[in-house]
Design an enzyme around this catalytic site. Structure first.
Site, short mmCIF file in Angstrom:
data_model
loop_
_atom_site.label_atom_id
_atom_site.label_comp_id
_atom_site.label_asym_id
_atom_site.label_seq_id
_atom_site.Cartn_x
_atom_site.Cartn_y
_atom_site.Cartn_z
N ASP A 186 0.81 -1.22 0.00
CA ASP A 186 0.00 0.00 0.00
C ASP A 186 0.85 1.27 0.00
OD1 ASP A 186 -2.05 -1.86 0.22
OD2 ASP A 186 -2.14 -1.68 2.40
N GLU A 225 -9.02 -2.47 3.80
CA GLU A 225 -8.68 -2.26 5.22
C GLU A 225 -9.83 -1.57 5.93
OE1 GLU A 225 -3.78 -1.83 5.38
OE2 GLU A 225 -5.01 -0.04 5.56
N1 LIG Z 1 7.94 0.16 9.42
C1 LIG Z 1 7.30 1.19 8.80
N2 LIG Z 1 8.01 2.19 8.27
C2 LIG Z 1 7.39 3.21 7.65
N3 LIG Z 1 6.06 3.30 7.54
C3 LIG Z 1 5.31 2.31 8.06
C4 LIG Z 1 5.89 1.21 8.71
N4 LIG Z 1 4.90 0.38 9.11
C5 LIG Z 1 3.76 0.95 8.72
N5 LIG Z 1 4.00 2.12 8.09
C6 LIG Z 1 3.02 3.05 7.53
O1 LIG Z 1 1.71 2.68 8.04
C7 LIG Z 1 0.89 2.25 6.97
C8 LIG Z 1 -0.02 1.14 7.40
O2 LIG Z 1 0.69 -0.06 7.48
P1 LIG Z 1 -0.07 -1.48 7.53
O3 LIG Z 1 0.90 -2.48 7.05
O4 LIG Z 1 -1.28 -1.36 6.62
O5 LIG Z 1 -0.49 -1.68 8.95
C9 LIG Z 1 1.85 1.90 5.85
O6 LIG Z 1 1.23 1.98 4.58
C10 LIG Z 1 2.93 2.94 6.02
O7 LIG Z 1 2.54 4.17 5.47
O1 LIG Z 2 0.56 -0.52 4.22
P1 LIG Z 2 1.73 -1.29 3.74
O2 LIG Z 2 2.52 -0.53 2.73
O3 LIG Z 2 2.58 -1.77 4.87
O4 LIG Z 2 1.16 -2.54 2.96
P2 LIG Z 2 0.51 -3.86 3.58
O5 LIG Z 2 -0.77 -3.42 4.26
O6 LIG Z 2 0.24 -4.72 2.42
O7 LIG Z 2 1.45 -4.44 4.56
#
Ligand SMILES: Nc1ncnc2c1ncn2[C@@H]1O[C@H](COP(=O)(O)O)[C@@H](O)[C@H]1O
Ligand SMILES: O=P(O)(O)OP(=O)(O)O
Ligand SMILES: NC(=O)c1ccc[n+]([C@@H]2O[C@H](COP(=O)([O-])OP(=O)(O)OC[C@H]3O[C@@H](n4cnc5c(N)ncnc54)[C@H](O)[C@@H]3O)[C@@H](O)[C@H]2O)c1
Ligand SMILES: [Mg+2]
Length: 278
Positions: free
Chosen positions: A56, A169
């Site tokens: 994403d 989501e």
């Molecule tokens: N480890 C990460 N570094 C930078 N940005 C992050 C990280 N983990 C999550 N994010 C941000 O949060 C959204 C949502 O993550 P999900 O995997 O859907 O929970 C992700 O798209 C990043 O923008």
């Molecule tokens: O939001 P991201 O980029 O971490 O993608 P995913 O939700 O597929 O982990």
């Protein structure tokens, strides 16, 4: 064909999901939205987005980079920039994916904020009240620490924070309230997971970035836990449901349970004037 489940039709409308998309047109729509929005406010010059190494944020990053590149070209204003932010909690296991995503998006700038010290300090300070801060609860502190870091960068650079919430989501509420759910603009809203994949394929993204299992990766006890395991339903079923197809009763019921349970997340803080929960 209209879906047979009454709630399914309501959800599809509420989340603005189309049964099929033209990836080129939807990419254009999101890029144009990002351009039009930022141009409307003279104080805004940058888009700020955490890049995790998942699908994403790779997609939203590509959209932001394209929007800023096109705006620089059309206005001659070089202040329009996309700032990609690495936000690891200590060492991140899939750091290489995150750097591959940043490289693919061709971010104008990359910043890095290690959230570990602040998350650990917050957990310890809360626990000092005699509370047990569970690993799951601490996971949500991580998501909120990432939000704080992105807003601090936005505050320093005339930025707006991009959120990566999308229909697959939003339907389950699979995001942390005011964590990754806290953002200024959300260019992926209306798309489901496979529609996001289709746009990344159009863009020529490395396959390993959109084929990997989606994960919030917030828990230390269950590292890289796939969203689909946490949710008890697959993105294939979620996407089918959102596209109006018939899905197995068990999958549909699981999706609808998550939708109802997470209704509060799809509203601003609840006031005496709100009735959605009654
Ligand atoms: N480890 C990460 N570094 C930078 N940005 C992050 C990280 N983990 C999550 N994010 C941000 O949060 C959204 C949502 O993550 P999900 O995997 O859907 O929970 C992700 O798209 C990043 O923008
Ligand atoms: O939001 P991201 O980029 O971490 O993608 P995913 O939700 O597929 O982990
Ligand atoms: N897989 C992982 O690594 C991992 C780890 C942590 C969280 N997550 C996911 O992130 C998401 C966030 O978890 P969450 O939803 O438990 O936390 P959240 O913080 O996003 O939402 C829970 C909070 O919302 C508020 N709330 C709850 N019910 C409410 C209601 N009816 N009305 C108003 N406010 C209400 C409360 O303040 C509660 O603490 C979940 O989908 C979760 O599965 C994943
Ligand atoms: Mg992720």
């Amino acid at each position: 064909m209209r879906p047979t489940r009454p709630l399914q039709q309501k959800i599809i409308q509420a989340l603005h999901v189309q049964p099929t998309i033209n990836p080129q047109m939807e990419l254009r729509r999101s890029v144009d939205f990002l351009k039009a929005y930022i141009q409307h406010f003279p104080g805004l010059k940058t888009y700020v987005l955490g890049i995790s190494g998942g699908q994403d944020s790779t997609l939203a990053g590509c959209m932001a980079e394209q929007a800023m590149r096109e705006l620089r070209a059309s206005t001659g204003d070089d202040q329009y920039r996309f700032i990609a932010v690495r936000l690891p909690y200590g060492e991140q296991a899939d750091e290489a994916d995150a750097m591959a995503a940043i490289s693919f998006t061709q971010a104008d700038e990359t910043m890095r904020v290690n959230i570990k010290a602040s998350v650990d300090a917050m957990s310890t300070a809360v626990a000092a009240n005699g509370l047990a801060v569970s690993d799951f609860n601490k996971g949500n502190i991580k998501a909120r620490a990432r939000m704080i870091a992105q807003y601090a960068i936005a505050g320093a650079r005339g930025g707006a924070v991009i959120g990566t919430d999308h229909a697959a989501e939003a339907v389950t509420g699979f995001y942390t309230k005011f964590g990754d759910g806290g953002a200024d603009v959300t260019p992926l809203v209306r798309l489901d997971k496979r529609q996001g994949t289709a746009i990344l394929q159009l863009l020529g993204a490395p396959a390993h970035l959109y084929e990997k299992a989606p994960t919030a990766d917030l828990e230390e006890d269950r590292p890289s836990l796939p969203d689909e395991v946490a949710l008890g339903v697959s993105y294939r079923d979620i996407d089918d449901y959102l596209e109006g197809k018939n899905v197995r009763e068990q999958a549909a019921a699981t999706i609808e349970r998550w939708y109802q349970r997470s209704a509060h997340k799809r509203h601003l803080p609840i006031t005496v004037f709100d009735n959605f929960w009654r």
